[in-house]
Write a protein that holds these residues in place. Structure first.
Motif, PDB file in Angstrom:
ATOM      1  N   SER A   1     -12.434 -23.952  23.967  1.00  0.00           N
ATOM      2  CA  SER A   1     -13.162 -24.517  25.102  1.00  0.00           C
ATOM      3  C   SER A   1     -12.792 -23.789  26.380  1.00  0.00           C
ATOM      4  O   SER A   1     -11.731 -23.218  26.502  1.00  0.00           O
TER       5      SER A   1
ATOM      6  N   ALA B   1     -16.319 -21.900  23.798  1.00  0.00           N
ATOM      7  CA  ALA B   1     -17.436 -22.820  24.009  1.00  0.00           C
ATOM      8  C   ALA B   1     -17.320 -23.373  25.419  1.00  0.00           C
ATOM      9  O   ALA B   1     -16.240 -23.811  25.844  1.00  0.00           O
TER      10      ALA B   1
ATOM     11  N   ARG C   1     -24.128 -26.990  25.983  1.00  0.00           N
ATOM     12  CA  ARG C   1     -23.007 -26.132  25.605  1.00  0.00           C
ATOM     13  C   ARG C   1     -23.529 -24.734  25.318  1.00  0.00           C
ATOM     14  O   ARG C   1     -24.538 -24.557  24.652  1.00  0.00           O
TER      15      ARG C   1
ATOM     16  N   ASP D   1     -18.848 -26.069  28.194  1.00  0.00           N
ATOM     17  CA  ASP D   1     -19.678 -27.244  28.453  1.00  0.00           C
ATOM     18  C   ASP D   1     -20.234 -27.164  29.873  1.00  0.00           C
ATOM     19  O   ASP D   1     -19.516 -26.830  30.815  1.00  0.00           O
TER      20      ASP D   1
ATOM     21  N   SER E   1     -26.177 -33.270  28.230  1.00  0.00           N
ATOM     22  CA  SER E   1     -25.012 -32.512  27.776  1.00  0.00           C
ATOM     23  C   SER E   1     -25.440 -31.188  27.165  1.00  0.00           C
ATOM     24  O   SER E   1     -26.296 -31.143  26.287  1.00  0.00           O
TER      25      SER E   1
END
Length: 262
Positions: free
Chosen positions: A21, A154, A141, A156, A139
């Motif tokens: 992330s 990844a 990604r 967000d 949301s």
């Protein structure tokens, strides 16, 4: 319209690549025409029966030439850095990205698949895969490649915007891309679910493109209004640096000019 077919097979085992992330980003992106793939160079194989000349020590002339080449390469890299910081070129690049170019005018960027990571490091590009789902509300990604670690991350949040040019990595043969980029590609296996898989070019890199186009066009004695397309290749320099070189200019009257022949 349905997306064009992809060169190569990115499906592999069908498993998505592991990702880490990272924080979100918020700049602006628009699609540009995909580049053609760098043609493969076929070389003749050496004759195994031919005599092998014994190795000899470098002559003074060869040593001097090597030193001169190293100095020239260093000077060329410094010249590229100067172009990237030139205020007038940056303004011209910014104007193009704001829509100052006329309809039908194109710049095609060509590079070998194997060079993509090196070029990205040299110019500070962002290597991303943005799913179409990331363009909707709610949301989202998307994915990026961290060049320092070589790991896929990844992210967000909203995908990056503000970029106006990119090299479309879907246009290159999948098997020839570096392993890290193949991992990035496998984050979304279905081709029609991908909005962008590419190298996002910063404004400073486009300033270099503008400078090299001007130099090549000046040699032809013709005006920018007559140009339909520039074909530009990336050129490797010493110490990991890169420059760009105009290999062909296509004019609106159908004339094709290679600047090196002028």
């Amino acid at each position: 319209a349905p997306p064009p077919p992809e060169v190569g097979d990115p499906d592999g085992t069908g498993e998505a690549a592991p990702v880490a992330s990272a924080a979100g980003a918020d700049e602006e992106l628009a699609e540009s025409p995909p580049p053609a793939e760098e043609p493969e160079v076929v070389t003749e194989e050496a004759d195994p029966l031919a005599e092998v000349e014994p190795e000899t020590a470098a002559t003074p002339d060869a040593t001097a030439q090597a030193e001169a080449d190293a100095v020239a390469g260093t000077s060329a890299a410094q010249g590229v850095r100067a172009l990237m910081g030139d205020a007038e070129l940056l303004d011209a690049a910014r104007d193009e990205w704001a829509g100052a170019t006329r309809s039908g005018f194109q710049t095609t960027l060509l590079a070998a698949p194997e060079e993509q990571l090196d070029i990205a490091r040299a110019f500070g590009e962002e290597l991303v895969l943005i799913p179409r789902a990331a363009l909707g509300e709610g949301s989202t990604r998307w994915f990026r490649l961290d060049l320092a670690s070589g790991r896929v991350q990844a992210v967000d949040g909203a995908p990056p915007t503000g970029y106006r040019q990119y090299r479309d990595l879907l246009a290159y043969e999948y098997e020839r891309l570096p392993a890290a980029l193949r991992d990035l590609r496998k984050c979304v296996l279905a081709r029609n679910e991908i909005f962008v898989f590419g190298a996002l070019l910063p404004l400073e890199e486009w300033a270099v493109v503008v400078a090299r186009r001007r130099e090549a066009l000046r040699a032809t004695g013709r005006s920018l209004e007559e140009v339909r397309r520039f074909v530009v290749h990336y050129v490797a320099l010493p110490d990991g640096a890169f420059d760009v070189e105009v290999r062909e200019i296509l004019f609106a009257d159908g004339t094709r000019v290679r600047p090196e022949t002028l």
